[in-house]
Design an enzyme around this catalytic site. Structure first.
Site, PDB file in Angstrom:
ATOM      1  CG  ASP A  47      63.639  51.783 -19.448  1.00 26.81           C
ATOM      2  OD1 ASP A  47      63.596  51.669 -20.683  1.00 26.81           O
ATOM      3  OD2 ASP A  47      62.734  52.309 -18.781  1.00 26.81           O
TER       4      ASP A  47
ATOM      5  CG  HIS B 144      68.429  55.529 -10.278  1.00 27.46           C
ATOM      6  ND1 HIS B 144      67.769  56.453 -11.052  1.00 27.46           N
ATOM      7  CD2 HIS B 144      68.378  55.998  -9.001  1.00 27.46           C
ATOM      8  CE1 HIS B 144      67.327  57.441 -10.284  1.00 27.46           C
ATOM      9  NE2 HIS B 144      67.688  57.201  -9.031  1.00 27.46           N
TER      10      HIS B 144
ATOM     11  CG  HIS C 117      63.864  53.071 -15.080  1.00 26.44           C
ATOM     12  ND1 HIS C 117      64.010  53.789 -16.252  1.00 26.44           N
ATOM     13  CD2 HIS C 117      64.436  53.823 -14.105  1.00 26.44           C
ATOM     14  CE1 HIS C 117      64.652  54.925 -15.999  1.00 26.44           C
ATOM     15  NE2 HIS C 117      64.921  54.967 -14.699  1.00 26.44           N
TER      16      HIS C 117
END
Length: 410
Positions: free
Chosen positions: A332, A285, A328
């Protein structure tokens, strides 16, 4: 062809439109041909030209130099500088002079009565060939990488340790901010808005094939890197709120159906297609939120600063929401941002400099593993790609403006 020095402002505007330089039209409303020929690099360092040009006027200055050469050759073709005009000296004969030699006939080309013609070879090869075949290859590459990533998520999901036995790793961001349940939905909505905005902007580009294959190649490469990182290091879930799908333990038919479901839903949680765990290192994302903003800003005019700001806010809010949702780890997100921005900047730096497209001992960028693919995609692209847009009418109040070519803000 009329001498450029005698062009009217209207003729200058016509020339700008013919050369695809319409973004200068507003600044050159009162510029004559003589003023056009006197432009230099310094003129593009200050407003208003510095606000329009993203390449310090390099492209238009090159076209002006070409215009000067063509104008001079046109003069030669018309017979104004191809010979010697020698007047006769008082003799009784029109064809002889006292010493018995023939004299020039008074025609500008000397002793020849016919006009000397100079052929001008036409440049058929464009500096920016569209090459849609290469764009199709880049799209296929991105599609393969996306499918491979989806398969890898399904594979890694089987290796994720149970959260009861392996609790989430310590994360400093999680220590300071409690989980916000709806935050991840905001992240995905922002991502879809940015993707839609970039897709619409890409459709209006004249050289969309070149820009498109750059986008597809970078997306594919980033997801290929993601396949590697998530496979070699499987992290436990970032939060106890995760409800991961049950493991299939080698049921390949069920895994295939699960993969197809993820592909159909675009790998988004908001569509209900992503219920797998393990794809944490690094955040996909964050990749899309960052990359779409970088392309929007790179291929958009500076005058649309408000559009840049809106997209920037959408990107930043989306990334923060990933962390607020505890979907996350912070590492990350940081790693995804770092890899995405560096790959984007490296690629566009190499694409904008012809010397960096060649393999040499001093070009260390030529040692990256994807350099051959880069050469294939960018070999025939000469210089910075003009950010030319097809004409779209934009109305402010009652007065219509048309922007048919806009430049990036970087």
């Amino acid at each position: 062809m009329k001498d450029v020095a005698y062009w009217s402002p209207n003729e200058v505007l016509i020339w700008l439109a013919k050369e695809g330089l319409q973004e200068y039209s507003e600044s050159f409303q009162k510029t004559s041909g003589k003023d056009l020929l006197q432009l230099n690099v310094d003129d593009f360092k200050n407003p208003p030209l510095s606000l329009v040009s993203s390449d310090s006027g390099r492209q238009i200055l090159e076209k002006i130099e070409t215009l000067k050469i063509e104008s001079q050759i046109e003069v030669h073709k018309n017979g104004h500088a191809n010979g010697h005009l020698i007047l006769s000296h008082g003799t009784d004969s029109d064809s002889e002079i006292p010493n018995g030699k023939s004299k020039p006939n008074g025609i500008p080309n000397g002793f020849r009565k016919e006009m000397v013609k100079i052929s001008m070879p036409e440049i058929e090869r464009s500096q920016y060939p569209l090459e849609w075949g290469k764009t199709a290859v880049a799209f296929f590459y991105a599609l393969c990488c996306f499918v491979t990533t989806t398969v890898m998520i399904s594979v890694v999901h089987e290796r994720v340790p149970p959260k009861e036995e392996y609790p989430p790793l310590p994360d400093k961001f999680f220590d300071f901010f409690d989980r916000v349940e709806w935050a991840f939905s905001i992240c995905e909505i922002n991502g879809m808005i940015l993707v839609a905005a970039w897709f619409f902007q890409w459709l209006l580009l004249k050289y969309k094939s070149i820009v498109g294959r750059r986008f597809f190649f970078l997306v594919g490469t980033l997801y290929l890197y993601r396949c590697l990182t998530m496979y070699v290091t499987t992290l436990p879930v970032p939060g106890m709120h995760f409800s991961c799908s049950p493991k299939l333990f080698g049921d390949w038919e069920a895994q295939f159906r699960r993969i197809m479901k993820m592909l159909a839903g675009g790998g988004l949680t908001i569509t209900g297609s992503h219920t797998l765990c393990g794809d944490y290192l690094y955040s996909g994302h964050t990749v899309m939120l960052t990359l779409t903003y970088l392309f929007i800003k790179e291929y958009c005019p500076r005058r649309f600063w408000w559009y840049h700001r809106i997209c920037f806010v959408l990107s930043i809010v989306g990334i923060v929401c990933i962390l607020l949702a505890h979907d996350h780890y912070t590492v990350d997100v940081v790693l995804a941002y770092f890899i995405t921005t560096r790959l984007f900047w490296w690629y566009h730096t190499m694409a904008g400099h012809q010397v960096l497209k060649e393999t040499s001992a001093n070009n260390f960028l030529s040692r990256v593993w994807w350099f051959k693919a880069f050469q294939y995609f960018e070999r025939n692209v000469q210089g910075t790609v003009p950010h030319t847009y097809y004409q779209i009418p934009i109305y402010w109040s009652w007065y219509p403006f048309k922007y048919s070519r806009v430049l990036s803000s970087t």
